[in-house]
Design an enzyme around this catalytic site. Structure first.
Site, PDB file in Angstrom:
ATOM      1  N   CYS A   1     100.239  46.269 108.233  1.00 25.50           N
ATOM      2  CA  CYS A   1     100.054  45.716 106.886  1.00 25.50           C
ATOM      3  C   CYS A   1      98.590  45.651 106.452  1.00 25.50           C
ATOM      4  O   CYS A   1      98.167  46.424 105.592  1.00 25.50           O
ATOM      5  CB  CYS A   1     100.691  44.332 106.793  1.00 25.50           C
ATOM      6  SG  CYS A   1     102.500  44.408 106.817  1.00 25.50           S
TER       7      CYS A   1
ATOM      8  N   LYS B   1     100.917  40.026  96.807  1.00 29.19           N
ATOM      9  CA  LYS B   1     100.938  40.391  98.223  1.00 29.19           C
ATOM     10  C   LYS B   1      99.626  41.054  98.666  1.00 29.19           C
ATOM     11  O   LYS B   1      99.034  40.679  99.681  1.00 29.19           O
ATOM     12  CB  LYS B   1     102.121  41.332  98.478  1.00 29.19           C
ATOM     13  CG  LYS B   1     102.204  41.876  99.865  1.00 29.19           C
ATOM     14  CD  LYS B   1     102.483  40.811 100.890  1.00 29.19           C
ATOM     15  CE  LYS B   1     102.374  41.382 102.293  1.00 29.19           C
ATOM     16  NZ  LYS B   1     102.585  40.383 103.332  1.00 29.19           N
TER      17      LYS B   1
HETATM   18  N1  LIG Z   1     106.212  44.275 109.081  1.00 32.26           N
HETATM   19  C1  LIG Z   1     105.820  43.198 108.429  1.00 32.26           C
HETATM   20  O1  LIG Z   1     105.454  42.164 109.018  1.00 32.26           O
HETATM   21  C2  LIG Z   1     105.801  43.186 106.915  1.00 32.26           C
HETATM   22  C3  LIG Z   1     105.552  41.969 106.248  1.00 32.26           C
HETATM   23  C4  LIG Z   1     105.516  41.966 104.854  1.00 32.26           C
HETATM   24  C5  LIG Z   1     105.666  43.149 104.160  1.00 32.26           C
HETATM   25  N2  LIG Z   1     105.869  44.323 104.845  1.00 32.26           N
HETATM   26  C6  LIG Z   1     106.029  45.544 104.062  1.00 32.26           C
HETATM   27  O2  LIG Z   1     107.387  45.932 104.195  1.00 32.26           O
HETATM   28  C7  LIG Z   1     107.507  47.346 104.162  1.00 32.26           C
HETATM   29  C8  LIG Z   1     108.253  47.822 105.394  1.00 32.26           C
HETATM   30  O3  LIG Z   1     107.466  47.516 106.520  1.00 32.26           O
HETATM   31  P1  LIG Z   1     108.078  47.526 107.986  1.00 32.26           P
HETATM   32  O4  LIG Z   1     107.034  46.958 108.864  1.00 32.26           O
HETATM   33  O5  LIG Z   1     109.425  46.935 107.988  1.00 32.26           O
HETATM   34  O6  LIG Z   1     108.199  49.122 108.225  1.00 32.26           O
HETATM   35  P2  LIG Z   1     109.112  49.904 109.286  1.00 32.26           P
HETATM   36  O7  LIG Z   1     108.484  51.220 109.457  1.00 32.26           O
HETATM   37  O8  LIG Z   1     109.350  49.021 110.484  1.00 32.26           O
HETATM   38  O9  LIG Z   1     110.529  50.054 108.556  1.00 32.26           O
HETATM   39  C9  LIG Z   1     110.763  50.921 107.500  1.00 32.26           C
HETATM   40  C10 LIG Z   1     112.194  51.438 107.625  1.00 32.26           C
HETATM   41  O10 LIG Z   1     112.534  52.158 106.446  1.00 32.26           O
HETATM   42  C11 LIG Z   1     113.343  53.258 106.843  1.00 32.26           C
HETATM   43  N3  LIG Z   1     113.374  54.244 105.754  1.00 32.26           N
HETATM   44  C12 LIG Z   1     112.424  55.134 105.377  1.00 32.26           C
HETATM   45  N4  LIG Z   1     112.822  55.822 104.314  1.00 32.26           N
HETATM   46  C13 LIG Z   1     114.060  55.360 103.985  1.00 32.26           C
HETATM   47  C14 LIG Z   1     114.985  55.652 102.964  1.00 32.26           C
HETATM   48  N5  LIG Z   1     114.719  56.566 102.030  1.00 32.26           N
HETATM   49  N6  LIG Z   1     116.150  54.986 102.942  1.00 32.26           N
HETATM   50  C15 LIG Z   1     116.422  54.044 103.867  1.00 32.26           C
HETATM   51  N7  LIG Z   1     115.578  53.715 104.860  1.00 32.26           N
HETATM   52  C16 LIG Z   1     114.407  54.361 104.920  1.00 32.26           C
HETATM   53  C17 LIG Z   1     112.710  53.734 108.125  1.00 32.26           C
HETATM   54  O11 LIG Z   1     113.590  54.541 108.877  1.00 32.26           O
HETATM   55  C18 LIG Z   1     112.385  52.399 108.794  1.00 32.26           C
HETATM   56  O12 LIG Z   1     113.467  51.947 109.595  1.00 32.26           O
HETATM   57  C19 LIG Z   1     106.081  47.871 104.022  1.00 32.26           C
HETATM   58  O13 LIG Z   1     105.797  48.052 102.670  1.00 32.26           O
HETATM   59  C20 LIG Z   1     105.242  46.737 104.576  1.00 32.26           C
HETATM   60  O14 LIG Z   1     103.938  46.738 104.064  1.00 32.26           O
HETATM   61  C21 LIG Z   1     105.956  44.360 106.195  1.00 32.26           C
END
Ligand SMILES: NC(=O)c1ccc[n+]([C@@H]2O[C@H](COP(=O)([O-])OP(=O)(O)OC[C@H]3O[C@@H](n4cnc5c(N)ncnc54)[C@H](O)[C@@H]3O)[C@@H](O)[C@H]2O)c1
Length: 472
Positions: free
Chosen positions: A285, A229
């Site tokens: 990201c 990734k």
């Molecule tokens: N957004 C994208 O397009 C995308 C694509 C690929 C990978 N990612 C990766 O995915 C991961 C999440 O990204 P995102 O954009 O969804 O972030 P985000 O901030 O939108 O979502 C994260 C969620 O996790 C929750 N959270 C935090 N601590 C927690 C816990 N202990 N228990 C349960 N929930 C908890 C938060 O409240 C939030 O709703 C990151 O590592 C990111 O790099 C994101």
């Protein structure tokens, strides 16, 4: 590409398969987790999403997606109608529900360094693992520094009850915001980082409706899966910064980066995708992933191997200050009191995500130089306002450009690309446009009397001179 329901038709589990299917928990229901949870329910699984954010959980249970993602609200409605999805803040229920627990929580940049902040993945795994009895597979989807899964496996071992048999695997996620549903249901590849045949078998079972459609599956060790990734994001960031570095050289020489990019892209060893000059990358990201990769490589003693990512980052950030330079030039050399219409706030179109958004950064820099900035984004005004309440926000494109001294296109939404220069006539007697995304028809704007500048292109001297390179 528009997402339609037709695009997202997928094979779902048959009734017989559904009755023996593993139950799914998704920990973290943000952009990634909510999409993953909803799509897993669409595929036929019984899914429980868990998040620490009560408001988000309430919204999702009420059938509302807490962020803008085309096609996702319809999929949530479909999943809820099937009775196969629920959301909760209750980790006891989550641990009890799942045979497979996907970890989808955030891994933002630490406040005081370039490294990834792993508090949320640690806490997610701790909360789930400490409540598991019997067999379970914890599958990381969050983007993490290589080596994290091994630490999490140790943590799970440490905190879980004596009767728990927990294994950790990694399944990195490649979805793009704006295309998240289609990317989740029809990914271009699946990567399973596993330490046992049992984990591989279970992941193949969970993703069987997708695998059966012929999507390539790469089974790797766990560190490789973690690395795929960040390596992919580093490559994409490098390609974007490469063409933006060429734009800098073009600006110094009077050459035209559009023509340069077209000529490079026709070489199929290079390819034209991600070779578009402009304001550069942002979002939740790419920026933090390349920084975390540098930090992790330093820790591993191979910092030199990815030292170039510092330059990739620096080139990317310079596009923002260069955009401000162009706007200042068009405004006559001084921004104080100048009214700038900033078109776009999200880090890219079809998203309301303003994390590390180049557009908002430009708006903020303009404001700090004394400009009066009116931001308009079709979906991200609310998120942008939360971050920068001092900027003005308009409810429509027309309202944003009204009487603007300079209009700056900062996020390439279709609404901005498709607006004709004539339809923006509200923009005053001497209209000026900075196209920071290199998407507008420069010649049409110049012909309509606009003063026009784009990153990496010389200022057009006449309508003929403004002719665009034909789109490839
Ligand atoms: N957004 C994208 O397009 C995308 C694509 C690929 C990978 N990612 C990766 O995915 C991961 C999440 O990204 P995102 O954009 O969804 O972030 P985000 O901030 O939108 O979502 C994260 C969620 O996790 C929750 N959270 C935090 N601590 C927690 C816990 N202990 N228990 C349960 N929930 C908890 C938060 O409240 C939030 O709703 C990151 O590592 C990111 O790099 C994101």
């Amino acid at each position: 590409m528009k997402i339609t329901n037709d695009d997202t038709q997928v094979a779902a589990l048959t009734n017989a398969a559904a009755s023996t299917a593993p139950k799914i928990t998704v920990v973290g229901t943000g952009y990634l987790g909510a999409t993953h949870a909803i799509c897993m329910a669409i595929l036929g699984y019984d899914v429980l999403g868990v998040d620490v954010d009560e408001g988000k959980v309430r919204q999702l249970n009420d059938g509302a997606v807490p962020f803008f993602e085309p096609g996702l609200p319809e999929k949530l409605a479909e999943a809820q109608a099937s009775g196969r999805i629920r959301f909760t803040t209750d980790f006891d229920a989550a641990a009890e529900h799942g045979d497979v627990h996907f970890i989808c929580v955030g891994t933002p940049q630490k406040r005081d360094s370039y490294a990834a902040d792993l508090r949320f993945v640690d806490s997610a795994v701790r909360e789930i693992a400490s409540r598991i009895h019997g067999e379970a597979l914890i599958v990381g989807k969050s983007t993490v520094p290589v080596g994290t899964a091994a630490d999490l496996a140790e943590l799970a071992d440490e905190v879980s009850p004596a009767d728990a048999r927990i294994e950790v695997a990694w399944n990195p996620e490649f979805l793009r915001e704006g295309y998240a549903v289609d990317d989740t249901l029809h990914p271009d590849r699946l990567v399973f980082g596993v330490a046992s045949e049992r984990a591989e078998k279970l992941l193949r079972q969970v993703f069987s409706p997708i695998v059966d459609e012929g999507v390539p599956v790469l089974v790797t060790d766990i560190p490789t899966a973690e690395l795929v990734k960040v390596a992919a994001n580093s490559f994409l960031a490098t390609k974007i910064s490469y063409i933006n570095a060429m734009a800098e050289v073009c600006e110094a020489t009077g050459a035209d980066v559009d023509s340069l990019s077209a000529a490079l892209g026709l070489d199929d060893r290079i390819g034209s995708r991600f070779l578009k000059p402009g304001l550069g990358f942002g979002g939740g990201c790419l920026p933090k992933d390349i920084r975390a990769f540098r930090a992790r490589a330093e820790e591993l003693g191979v910092g030199d191997a990815v030292a170039f990512l510092a330059e990739v980052d620096a080139i990317n950030i310079r596009r923002r200050t260069r955009t401000v330079d162009l706007i200042r030039e068009l405004a006559g050399g001084d921004l104080s009191g100048v009214h700038v219409a900033a078109l776009g706030a999200a880090f890219k179109p079809n998203s309301d995500d303003v994390r590390d958004a180049p557009a908002l950064d430009v708006a903020r820099l303009l404001y700090l130089e004394g400009a009066r900035v009116t931001v308009y984004d079709p979906e991200a005004n609310e998120n942008a306002h939360r971050l920068y309440p001092d900027l003005d926000y308009a409810e429509s494109l027309d309202a944003a450009v009204a009487e603007a001294d300079v209009v700056a296109l900062l996020t390439e939404w279709d609404e901005f690309r498709e607006a004709s220069p004539a339809s923006l006539e509200e923009a005053g007697a001497h209209p000026r446009m900075v196209d920071a995304r290199d998407v507008l028809d420069q010649q049409a704007y110049v012909a309509a009397g606009w003063e026009f500048r784009a990153l990496g292109r010389p200022a057009p001297q006449s309508v003929d001179d403004a002719a665009r390179v034909p789109a490839l």
